[in-house]
Design an enzyme around this catalytic site. Sequence first.
Site, PDB file in Angstrom:
ATOM      1  N   SER A   1       0.838  -1.200   0.000  1.00 11.31           N
ATOM      2  CA  SER A   1       0.000   0.000   0.000  1.00 11.31           C
ATOM      3  C   SER A   1       0.871   1.247   0.000  1.00 11.31           C
ATOM      4  CB  SER A   1      -0.912  -0.001   1.223  1.00 11.31           C
ATOM      5  OG  SER A   1      -1.624   1.209   1.308  1.00 11.31           O
ATOM      6  N   CYS A   2       0.545   2.175  -0.918  1.00  9.64           N
ATOM      7  CA  CYS A   2       1.392   3.364  -1.085  1.00  9.64           C
ATOM      8  C   CYS A   2       0.784   4.609  -0.453  1.00  9.64           C
ATOM      9  CB  CYS A   2       1.634   3.632  -2.568  1.00  9.64           C
ATOM     10  SG  CYS A   2       0.130   4.047  -3.491  1.00  9.64           S
ATOM     11  N   VAL A   3      -0.314   4.471   0.291  1.00  7.78           N
ATOM     12  CA  VAL A   3      -1.031   5.638   0.807  1.00  7.78           C
ATOM     13  C   VAL A   3      -0.120   6.532   1.639  1.00  7.78           C
ATOM     14  CG1 VAL A   3      -2.889   6.404   2.306  1.00  7.78           C
ATOM     15  CG2 VAL A   3      -3.266   4.488   0.743  1.00  7.78           C
TER      16      VAL A   3
END
Length: 565
Positions: free
Chosen positions: A82-84
């Site tokens: 996840s790159c959030v």
Amino acid sequence: MVKLRVIDFFCGAGGFSEGFRQEGFEVVMGIDFWQPAIDSHNLNHGLEDSVKDVMDFWGEDSGDVLEIDGIPDTEILIGSPSCVSFSMSNKAGKACKISGIQLILSFLRVICVKKHQKKSILQAWYLENVPQSEKFIQPNYTFSDLNLSRWARALGKKADDIAIQTKGYVLNAADYGAPQSRRRFIAGEFIETGEFPKPISNWLNHKTLGYIKSRLPSPYLKRNDNSEFVDPNYPKLKVKMSELTDHFYDTGLYKIEWEKAQHLKTNHPYMGKMSFPENEDRSCRTIMATRSASTRESLIFKSELNREENGEYRLPTIREAATLMGYPFVYQFTGTESTKWKQIGNSVSPHLSAALARAIKACLKGKTPRKRGFSKLKGNYLKIINLNSFDVCTFETPKTRLSNAKFRRHPVKLGNMTVDLQNFNDTYGVKDTSKWFVVAYFGTGVGHGVYEFKAKDFEVLESALKNNNVDLTMLNKYMHGLVEGLQGISLQELYETDLDLIDSNNPINIVKSIRIKSNEFYNFDELGYIKCDILPKGRVPVIQVVMAYALLWLINDYKDDSKKR
């Protein structure tokens, strides 16, 4: 024929998997903790996986690899944590990175075990993330770093031995055939040599948004099951209209939505100018995970229908977004419209994924799997909720604004500053929408200059303009008429209720009209710069002083100090 099996961690809807599948790799498992994503991945790759959190592989202690041992041994591991937390769209890139780093570490822990275990068959791995993640990923990780000290010692290794190196590059999916500019940091390793298997780009000219749109049918076509369409990304793939999902429906926007996006794109207070609607002569901008209609990041097209105001512009359909990501027409997504969009926006482009798969095949230098077509995907359109309705919006249910909605607009952006009309005060954190403010902003970033104009400043501004031979005759006449027409009118009420922007006294329209009228009265370029003692910035554009003068007049009728707006 070499059998190359793949497990996709953080698989999402399966963009990373799809590129490998097209190159002949066998996707045997997808791991993700979001049910809609797992459902889509299962559907398109013929699997029956359940939701799973990659953090489960971190282990209770440095000798615990029980969860990892439960994963099938495969030749290839791929993952897109996840790159959030790393994304620049999240708090301007200042969000806490701890959760994102921990997900990466957990994935690398799996790779480490599968790489160093006895009789390992792992041949290569890839990790994908946003470019900003690169500076948070170490070039080397020891067994200790990956919570594997005790496990490593049992294999006769030292806890501080290097277990994994993360060589890699920032790659743009558009360089590998995707019709979208999507830059991502890719780290990886071909185990035999320890080198990063870097894909070769043979796309000198990027596919443009206009190229893709011109080869997609209009979303407003009437139902005709005999029509057949060619996938612009995969010319050998043809589907009938009855099989082309999530495309034939109206995504038209209310004016209140697209007008805000237009303002943020073309007249943002501190960021550069963007195209509105989208520039179709370039690759599509990066598709974000949130389907938004009124933000700077929104993808907005001119509608094919001859409409004005409401419906004049529209969002991409789900099928358009998927095609711009590089998914084939026959790839399906489960869930609602927003859920499907999120799956697409979180994806690895299949074009980039396929290029990475080819790079591994090149490293093998032997018999490798043949490319695969799309025949096994063609029947899946019957297994989803298809958004096709063939209906056209009537815009009979207007959008609403929240009570006490915040307002901030500036007429002109020039000289690295703006003068804004707003109903809140940044300096003191005031949010009383019965009061309106005029505030100047200087520069960008942390510590940018802010000055709130007071009533007494009106005469200072007027004097500075007159001393610099700025003729105020026409502007004064216009402002007299404007403030007279505002008597008894609540700017806040108009802002909240006039959602079609019909009333000229709507503050959005007022700010626009002040700019337009000022442009008629003055040549912005010829006015030059001026020294204004009340502003904490040397010389400023004369037009910004004019804007402050006009906006102060707006919120306070200076011919009668008892009248406050």
